[in-house]
Design an enzyme around this catalytic site. Structure first.
Site, mmCIF file in Angstrom:
data_model
loop_
_atom_site.group_PDB
_atom_site.id
_atom_site.type_symbol
_atom_site.label_atom_id
_atom_site.label_comp_id
_atom_site.label_asym_id
_atom_site.label_seq_id
_atom_site.Cartn_x
_atom_site.Cartn_y
_atom_site.Cartn_z
ATOM 1 N N CYS A 24 -3.217 31.432 1.975
ATOM 2 C CA CYS A 24 -3.788 30.111 2.265
ATOM 3 C C CYS A 24 -5.074 30.290 3.067
ATOM 4 C CB CYS A 24 -2.795 29.203 2.984
ATOM 5 S SG CYS A 24 -2.214 29.840 4.559
ATOM 6 N N ASP A 72 11.149 44.043 7.855
ATOM 7 C CA ASP A 72 9.728 44.286 7.639
ATOM 8 C C ASP A 72 9.571 44.637 6.167
ATOM 9 O OD1 ASP A 72 7.174 45.223 7.377
ATOM 10 O OD2 ASP A 72 7.208 46.495 9.159
ATOM 11 N N GLY A 82 10.514 29.193 3.751
ATOM 12 C CA GLY A 82 11.346 29.136 2.553
ATOM 13 C C GLY A 82 10.939 28.075 1.544
HETATM 14 C C1 SAM Z 1 2.339 32.617 4.874
HETATM 15 S S1 SAM Z 1 3.885 32.733 5.658
HETATM 16 C C2 SAM Z 1 5.000 32.599 4.327
HETATM 17 C C3 SAM Z 1 5.237 31.180 3.869
HETATM 18 C C4 SAM Z 1 6.355 31.084 2.857
HETATM 19 N N1 SAM Z 1 6.118 31.934 1.712
HETATM 20 C C5 SAM Z 1 6.614 29.679 2.366
HETATM 21 O O1 SAM Z 1 6.045 29.283 1.329
HETATM 22 O O2 SAM Z 1 7.369 28.933 2.983
HETATM 23 C C6 SAM Z 1 3.940 34.436 6.049
HETATM 24 C C7 SAM Z 1 5.268 34.895 6.628
HETATM 25 O O3 SAM Z 1 5.259 36.329 6.626
HETATM 26 C C8 SAM Z 1 6.059 36.769 7.681
HETATM 27 N N2 SAM Z 1 5.719 38.197 7.879
HETATM 28 C C9 SAM Z 1 4.651 38.741 8.489
HETATM 29 N N3 SAM Z 1 4.683 40.087 8.407
HETATM 30 C C10 SAM Z 1 5.797 40.391 7.704
HETATM 31 C C11 SAM Z 1 6.395 41.611 7.289
HETATM 32 N N4 SAM Z 1 5.833 42.804 7.567
HETATM 33 N N5 SAM Z 1 7.548 41.559 6.592
HETATM 34 C C12 SAM Z 1 8.135 40.360 6.304
HETATM 35 N N6 SAM Z 1 7.615 39.176 6.684
HETATM 36 C C13 SAM Z 1 6.457 39.193 7.374
HETATM 37 C C14 SAM Z 1 5.717 35.839 8.813
HETATM 38 O O4 SAM Z 1 6.764 35.805 9.765
HETATM 39 C C15 SAM Z 1 5.551 34.506 8.063
HETATM 40 O O5 SAM Z 1 6.715 33.761 8.123
#
Ligand code: SAM
Length: 440
Positions: A310, A155, A108
């Site tokens: 990233c 999802d 978040g």
């Molecule tokens: C790079 S992190 C996000 C970091 C966040 N945007 C932040 O700045 O704090 C990617 C996130 O995508 C989530 N994720 C992976 N596949 C997903 C999906 N199909 N739908 C929703 N979230 C997903 C993972 O659980 C993870 O928390």
């Protein structure tokens, strides 16, 4: 000890977290400028402050960035966040009163920064597929006093309302369950007014956007990133009276979308060993494309999205952006990811598959941060606050335009002295940011 003194003298309690007041910001500017390069020092601070009760907003191992402090919402408070992450949110720069979807939101950090940029006026739907991580988003939003965020486990690939989902929604509408009750049942973060604002007795028909209560404030066709915030009075929804509820949403629902998908994280340091193999890298890129596909459908015409990772893997960055531009040719347009701070993107094509990366013009519009490469600060003066102590000289223009320049070589370089005074330039995580607009 500046840190101890500042924290002790300026902390105040907000809920269950202690938030550091603006006093520490100036103290940190002084301390940071005086003690760079301070990677270990900052790691220590990170552990100390983020592991406990404090939130501290300083840029990645380098200098304090006035965000979200400058955005007004979290005035005087600071939270730790990496510089490219801050810039990604600033590139999206949603205008107050608009609707934002953060598709992969946990924990978040960017969601709450977007909330600050919105001035807490509007709606942010934050999705993550992992329940425990959604709890983290909610907790962070609560701690920061953010009201415009509602977080759901979902999802994001499945977040568009399909015909099947529409039939289910119609059934729910028939049951006449008010929308805010559904959202509350799903555990949204945003406040539910008490007494509840009167809503239509039935949920809107599945074919009409749920956001109809939010006046369309989609970005203009000019340069929304730099556009002045809308002066329109906040709608009831913007003021927190309505929740959007959990997905799915009709196509074209959101004014802004942040897609920060899971990635190979090859830009995170320090990591000397990665277990990724080539097929896995390719599979990750395909997963991201599925998310991009959903993002494009959910974006309103004229709306904007930011795609960021990233990682330094071109498959997940330039190749995916090129794929989106080609796949949605005519309806998706690449825009300058302003404010442009990082390096330009990669041009050419994948030597193995031949799939294209970006052309020169496109590459100039995205930004790429690469650990170990000199961070040129394309617009350093615009982003960074002036340092309080001895001002380091501006980086030589010639080197600003030289993407491959490394900080640790060129012993006999005549600008060595300058480099010593610019210790932050090589301390940026690997990151990629692209900004896209849905034309139609
Ligand atoms: C790079 S992190 C996000 C970091 C966040 N945007 C932040 O700045 O704090 C990617 C996130 O995508 C989530 N994720 C992976 N596949 C997903 C999906 N199909 N739908 C929703 N979230 C997903 C993972 O659980 C993870 O928390």
């Amino acid at each position: 000890d500046v840190r101890e003194t500042s924290v002790n003298s300026s902390q105040r309690s907000v809920g269950r977290s202690a938030v550091v007041s603006a006093d520490i910001e100036s103290a940190l500017q002084t301390a940071t400028a005086a003690t760079l390069p301070t990677l270990p020092w900052l790691h220590k601070i990170n552990r100390k402050l983020t592991g406990g009760d404090y939130c501290l907003h300083i840029a990645n191992c380098s200098w304090p960035v006035p965000s979200p402090v400058s955005a007004g919402l979290l005035r005087g408070e600071v939270m730790l966040q990496a510089l490219p992450s801050i810039i990604a949110a600033q590139v999206l720069n949603p205008r107050p009163g608009t609707s934002v979807l953060d598709m992969c939101a946990a924990p978040g950090g960017k969601t709450t920064l977007l909330a600050a940029l919105l001035g807490d006026q509007g709606r942010i739907v934050a999705l993550d597929r992992t329940a425990a991580k959604v709890a983290e988003i909610r907790s962070l939003a609560r701690d920061l006093g953010v009201h415009c965020v509602e977080a759901y486990q979902a999802d994001a690939k499945e977040a568009v309302l399909t015909m099947t989902a529409a039939a289910a929604a119609a059934a729910a509408a028939a049951a006449e369950q008010p929308m805010e009750e559904k959202a509350a049942a799903a555990g949204a973060v945003g406040r539910i007014p008490s007494p509840p604002v009167s809503l239509p007795s039935a949920a809107p028909p599945p074919s009409s956007p749920r956001l109809s209560a939010i006046p369309s404030a989609a970005p203009s066709s000019a340069t929304p990133s730099s556009a002045a915030p809308s002066s329109a009075a906040p709608s009831p929804a913007a003021a927190g009276a309505l929740l959007l509820g959990p997905p799915p949403y009709p196509a074209g629902t959101f004014d802004y979308i942040l897609l920060d998908p899971p990635c190979t994280a090859l830009g995170l340091r320090p990591r000397l060993l990665h277990s990724w193999n080539l097929p896995q890298l390719r599979a990750m890129a395909a997963y991201q494309r599925a998310l991009m596909h959903t993002a494009v459908r959910l974006l309103a015409p004229g709306g904007e999205m930011v795609y960021c990772t990233c990682t330094i893997n071109p498959d997940e960055n330039e190749a995916n952006v090129a794929w989106a531009l080609d796949r949605f040719s005519g309806s998706l347009q690449l825009l300058p990811a302003e404010p442009l701070v990082g390096l330009t993107g990669l041009t050419g094509a994948d030597p193995e598959t031949g799939s294209r990366w970006l052309n020169e013009q496109e590459a100039a519009m995205v930004q790429r941060f690469d650990p170990g490469l000199l961070f040129p600060g394309r617009m350093m003066g615009l982003i960074l606050p002036p340092l309080p102590l001895s001002q380091p000289p501006a980086h030589p223009q010639a080197k600003e335009q030289e993407p491959g320049f490394r900080c640790d070589d060129d012993d006999d370089d005549e600008d060595d002295e300058d480099e010593e005074e610019l210790p932050w330039v090589d301390d940026v995580m690997g990151f990629f940011i692209a900004r896209l607009r849905k034309v139609s």
